[in-house]
Scaffold this active site. Structure first.
Site, mmCIF file in Angstrom:
data_model
loop_
_atom_site.group_PDB
_atom_site.id
_atom_site.type_symbol
_atom_site.label_atom_id
_atom_site.label_comp_id
_atom_site.label_asym_id
_atom_site.label_seq_id
_atom_site.Cartn_x
_atom_site.Cartn_y
_atom_site.Cartn_z
ATOM 1 N N TYR A 109 -13.364 71.676 -6.161
ATOM 2 C CA TYR A 109 -12.974 71.127 -7.264
ATOM 3 C C TYR A 109 -12.441 69.758 -7.216
ATOM 4 C CZ TYR A 109 -10.258 71.361 -11.678
ATOM 5 O OH TYR A 109 -9.679 70.841 -12.929
ATOM 6 N N SER A 163 -8.964 65.202 -13.358
ATOM 7 C CA SER A 163 -7.715 65.965 -13.053
ATOM 8 C C SER A 163 -6.879 65.244 -12.150
ATOM 9 C CB SER A 163 -7.992 67.233 -12.442
ATOM 10 O OG SER A 163 -7.158 68.058 -11.754
#
Length: 254
Positions: free
Chosen positions: A152, A139
């Site tokens: 995350y 990401s």
């Protein structure tokens, strides 16, 4: 030769698009997800276009589930050629309040699950003499952050490090390992059909991207297919950022 592809977290979003894209390319596709209804719907969609697919419930935070997924896949579809580590979760909470349990759960699914699946894939590829490919979905959060996304973001940064480390370690076996870092990808219309919603974006949303739009799952699915194929045979250990240019554009608050 038809290839066997395994994709985790493929019941919805990017994983769903990748499963369909690989099937359209003639691959046998094995998917796992914790959403049984969504996973089974993806298999039906693939079979509707004449593809071969199977679905298994698997929690990527549990080693036994991962091992069972691999065992069943190879028994039914044969040795694997490609693994796409797509499954991922988040637990947003103020950094001063994030619990150890939530932190560990996110690491278990996103990072440890990626490592364990990659390890099993590499063992299988080596055993069968296959020059395979592993694609990890990271990401842009590995490179930049919003507040309260520590768990995350940490796992996605870990995935990038794991990618280049495994690329070096597995290179002698002919196994390539790469990462894709999506930016803003709209997945609302790539859910289980009963939960699918039409995306609604403002001009401001679009203008944050030099390409003039928000991303779609097919943008990432196409990259996964490319990185796993022979055309990318000289690419390993890399992180492909696919974000419509969002992370290179300076944005000033009005």
């Amino acid at each position: 030769m038809s290839r066997t592809v395994m994709i985790s977290g493929a019941g919805q979003g990017i994983g769903r698009a990748a499963a369909i894209r690989f099937a359209e390319a003639g691959c046998r596709v094995s998917i796992c997800d914790v959403d049984k209804e969504a996973g089974r719907e993806v298999v039906r969609l693939i079979r509707k276009i004449g593809g071969e697919a199977l679905f298994m419930y698997a929690d990527m935070g549990k080693q036994a589930d991962i091992e069972q997924w691999f065992k069943v896949t190879q028994a039914e579809l044969g040795p694997m050629h490609v693994l796409v580590n797509n499954a991922g979760i988040g637990r947003s909470a103020p950094v001063l309040e994030l619990s150890a349990a939530d932190w560990e759960r996110v690491l278990a699914v996103n990072l440890t699950g990626t490592f364990l699946a990659s390890q099993l894939a590499a063992r299988s590829m080596k055993e069968h003499g296959l020059r395979g490919s592993i694609v990890n979905i990271a990401s842009t959060r590995a490179l930049m952050s919003e507040t309260d996304t520590e768990a995350y973001s940490a796992t996605k940064g870990g995935i990038l490090a794991l990618t280049h480390a495994m690329a070096v370690s597995l290179g002698p076996y002919g196994i390539r390992v790469n990462a894709v870092s999506p930016g803003w990808i709209e997945t609302g219309d790539w859910q289980l059909s009963t939960r699918s919603v039409s995306p609604q974006h403002t001009d401001r949303d679009r203008l944050q991207h030099p390409v003039g739009r928000v991303g779609i799952p097919d943008d990432i699915a196409g990259a996964c297919l490319y990185l796993s194929g022979d055309s990318a045979g000289f690419i390993t250990g890399q992180n492909l950022v696919i974000d419509g240019g969002m992370t290179v554009k300076m944005i000033y608050e009005e």
